[in-house]
Write a protein that holds these residues in place. Structure first.
Motif, PDB file in Angstrom:
ATOM      1  N   SER A  10      -4.223  -2.974  -9.115  1.00  0.00           N
ATOM      2  CA  SER A  10      -5.665  -3.163  -8.951  1.00  0.00           C
ATOM      3  C   SER A  10      -6.019  -4.227  -7.921  1.00  0.00           C
ATOM      4  O   SER A  10      -5.577  -5.364  -8.000  1.00  0.00           O
ATOM      5  CB  SER A  10      -6.265  -3.535 -10.310  1.00  0.00           C
ATOM      6  OG  SER A  10      -7.637  -3.786 -10.195  1.00  0.00           O
ATOM      7  N   GLY A  11      -6.823  -3.831  -6.928  1.00  0.00           N
ATOM      8  CA  GLY A  11      -7.329  -4.765  -5.925  1.00  0.00           C
ATOM      9  C   GLY A  11      -6.302  -5.231  -4.909  1.00  0.00           C
ATOM     10  O   GLY A  11      -6.587  -6.124  -4.115  1.00  0.00           O
ATOM     11  N   GLY A  12      -5.123  -4.624  -4.881  1.00  0.00           N
ATOM     12  CA  GLY A  12      -4.082  -5.076  -3.969  1.00  0.00           C
ATOM     13  C   GLY A  12      -3.858  -4.167  -2.780  1.00  0.00           C
ATOM     14  O   GLY A  12      -4.287  -3.019  -2.763  1.00  0.00           O
ATOM     15  N   SER A  13      -3.178  -4.700  -1.791  1.00  0.00           N
ATOM     16  CA  SER A  13      -2.730  -3.944  -0.625  1.00  0.00           C
ATOM     17  C   SER A  13      -1.212  -4.024  -0.584  1.00  0.00           C
ATOM     18  O   SER A  13      -0.634  -5.097  -0.785  1.00  0.00           O
ATOM     19  CB  SER A  13      -3.309  -4.530   0.660  1.00  0.00           C
ATOM     20  OG  SER A  13      -4.705  -4.385   0.676  1.00  0.00           O
ATOM     21  N   PHE A  14      -0.562  -2.889  -0.306  1.00  0.00           N
ATOM     22  CA  PHE A  14       0.883  -2.799  -0.404  1.00  0.00           C
ATOM     23  C   PHE A  14       1.447  -2.052   0.796  1.00  0.00           C
ATOM     24  O   PHE A  14       0.754  -1.274   1.444  1.00  0.00           O
ATOM     25  CB  PHE A  14       1.277  -2.063  -1.697  1.00  0.00           C
ATOM     26  CG  PHE A  14       0.707  -2.687  -2.926  1.00  0.00           C
ATOM     27  CD1 PHE A  14       1.404  -3.660  -3.618  1.00  0.00           C
ATOM     28  CD2 PHE A  14      -0.557  -2.337  -3.384  1.00  0.00           C
ATOM     29  CE1 PHE A  14       0.867  -4.255  -4.749  1.00  0.00           C
ATOM     30  CE2 PHE A  14      -1.100  -2.924  -4.507  1.00  0.00           C
ATOM     31  CZ  PHE A  14      -0.392  -3.891  -5.191  1.00  0.00           C
TER      32      PHE A  14
END
Length: 111
Positions: free
Chosen positions: A24-28
């Motif tokens: 949730s809410g992350g960039s990967f």
């Protein structure tokens, strides 16, 4: 009053799902051989924006697209142009499974 109760009951599973979603809410991003992928997940864990190198045939190279995410048995699942992408419940792995594609990609959170 009944309307408010009904809305609370319907919203509870969605809220619980987002709380359990460590994506949730992350960039990967990650890469495996010549396949590279980058994606971000919204706060509610209901949508991902995905971009890849295009080498696996999942999508055209470097064309970000948004896809719906749903909670599944093994994580959060998106259909990316006919390829099932599963963001694992534990660990930072994404499994891509579809015609001509069977890849497990280790990803790391981007800043």
């Amino acid at each position: 009053m009944k309307y408010m109760l009904a809305m609370a009951v319907l919203a509870a599973p969605i809220a619980a799902s987002a709380q359990d979603c460590h994506w949730s809410g992350g960039s990967f991003g990650g890469e495996e051989g010549n396949f590279q992928a980058r994606f971000s997940v919204n706060e509610a864990c209901t949508e991902m924006t995905f971009e890849s190198s295009g080498n696996t045939g999942i999508q055209a190279q470097d064309v970000p697209q948004a896809f719906a995410l749903t909670a599944g048995d093994h994580g959060w699942v998106a259909d990316i142009n006919g390829v099932t992408a599963t963001l694992g419940k534990r660990g930072n792995f994404v499994n891509f499974l579809g015609e001509g594609v069977n890849t497990r990609l280790q990803v790391h959170q981007q800043e």
